[in-house]
Write an enzyme that holds these catalytic residues in place. Structure first.
Site, PDB file in Angstrom:
ATOM      1  N   GLY A  86      -1.565  11.143  -6.305  1.00  0.00           N
ATOM      2  CA  GLY A  86      -1.784   9.704  -6.286  1.00  0.00           C
ATOM      3  C   GLY A  86      -0.866   8.827  -5.472  1.00  0.00           C
ATOM      4  O   GLY A  86      -1.104   7.623  -5.413  1.00  0.00           O
ATOM      5  N   GLY A 141      -0.358   8.644  -2.184  1.00  0.00           N
ATOM      6  CA  GLY A 141      -0.741   8.420  -0.795  1.00  0.00           C
ATOM      7  C   GLY A 141      -1.215   7.005  -0.520  1.00  0.00           C
ATOM      8  O   GLY A 141      -1.743   6.318  -1.405  1.00  0.00           O
ATOM      9  N   CYS A 153      -4.939   6.743  -1.128  1.00  0.00           N
ATOM     10  CA  CYS A 153      -5.378   7.436  -2.337  1.00  0.00           C
ATOM     11  C   CYS A 153      -5.505   6.431  -3.473  1.00  0.00           C
ATOM     12  O   CYS A 153      -4.614   5.606  -3.679  1.00  0.00           O
ATOM     13  CB  CYS A 153      -4.378   8.525  -2.710  1.00  0.00           C
ATOM     14  SG  CYS A 153      -4.823   9.436  -4.210  1.00  0.00           S
TER      15      CYS A 153
END
Length: 347
Positions: free
Chosen positions: A181, A183, A186
């Site tokens: 999570g 990124g 993301c």
């Protein structure tokens, strides 16, 4: 249900405390590291940064460019075997040693990866990538890959906790990919409520992996060169970068023009854009867990690579580390509530 009371930290929550140094110049810092991997037995030396296996980052063109900086590229899994063959015919042996072959976990992925690896023995890295590395099927696939390719260095993930890191190493992974999570494109944490602050994940997974002779790569969450230094300081053996390497000539994203200015599309690999492109759309039973952004074109990636490596060398000089290998031993993190003076950031 239970609640863990321990505070978990991301890169934005800390700075590295400076320490006395005998280094006279940033040029005195050695960024190259040499690793011998637990299962494959292979030895590799280079700068332990990896371009992410996203189709708007991990391209053949990116691999060609970053090999000149001794940096790895995890080439995305959507190239055909024929495209791989054409690339291998033109790439030097030095470029190929900086390439990871990425794969999913289906039978078709396995067969395709076997064909690609058979094209040239210089392809020594396999990156087995799924969003959720906690499934039993994924662990079994890692074991299957290790049995099939005993001399290949296998990188597998993603996970964020020590016990799963150990499980993957014991199943055959040489390097565990850490991050759920963090990124830039993301949205897993928003869509699912699941995740783990990246710096704490790196620290805890590095401790688990190193106890078994394995290694980790911090995947996601880096927005600036200082974050890369923090990831290495936290114990990461490698750092994987997506957003920091997106938007360049070598990145492979679609270019759009608005009001005379050119932008490149960059999207998460679980985004609607990615699923429309590769699997015909978002399946009815799932939600997209990524977003699409437009980045101003940033020119050749070499300029960004030099900036990242320069920042990393400078971080080492601030703590007296003459080699990147020493950075984690010389790192003391301090918790902070601010990172920078932002008064002119909007100008």
């Amino acid at each position: 249900m239970r609640i863990e009371e321990d505070l978990k930290l991301g890169f934005k929550d800390v700075l590295i405390r400076p320490k006395r140094s005998t280094l006279k110049s940033r040029s005195d810092v050695e960024l190259e590291r040499q690793f011998t991997f637990k299962h494959s037995g292979q030895t590799w030396s280079g700068v332990p940064i990896i371009a992410a296996n996203m189709d708007t980052v991990g391209t053949f063109e990116m691999a060609q460019a970053l090999a000149g900086f001794d940096i790895l590229t995890a080439v995305h899994k959507h190239y055909t075997v024929e495209e791989w063959a054409a690339f291998i015919n033109t790439a030097s042996a030095d470029v190929l040693k900086h390439v990871m072959v990425s794969t999913g976990t289906s039978d078709a992925d396995f067969a395709k990866t076997a064909q690609i690896l058979a094209l040239n023995p210089a392809l020594n890295f396999v990156c087995i990538d799924v969003a959720n590395g906690y499934s039993e099927h994924f662990v079994q696939f890692v074991a299957k890959a290790r049995e099939a390719w005993p001399t290949k260095t296998i990188c597998a993930g993603n996970v964020v906790t020590g016990e799963m890191c150990e499980e993957l190493i014991l199943s055959g992974a040489d390097i565990v990919k850490v991050g759920i999570g963090p990124g830039s494109v993301c949205t897993t944490r928003v869509k699912t409520g699941v995740g783990y602050p990246q710096l704490s994940a790196v620290i805890e997974c590095a401790d688990a992996a190193h106890g078994l002779g394995g290694m980790i790569v911090s995947d996601g969450g880096c927005t600036m060169p200082g974050d890369v230094a923090k990831a290495f300081g936290g114990g990461a053996d490698f750092v994987m970068l997506g957003g920091m390497l997106a938007g360049h000539e070598e990145s492979g994203g679609s270019v759009v023009e608005e009001n005379g200015e050119k932008f490149m599309l960059f999207y998460g690999m679980s985004s609607e854009s990615a699923m429309n492109r590769h699997v015909g759309g978002v399946a009815k039973y799932r939600a997209a867990e990524g977003k699409t952004v437009k980045l101003p074109l940033r020119g050749p990636v070499g300029n960004t690579a030099r900036d990242i490596l320069g920042g990393l060398r400078s971080a080492c000089t601030y703590v007296g580390a003459s080699r990147l290998k020493e950075l984690t031993k010389r790192t003391t993190f301090i918790r902070v509530q601010e990172q920078e003076n932002r008064i002119f950031n909007n100008l």
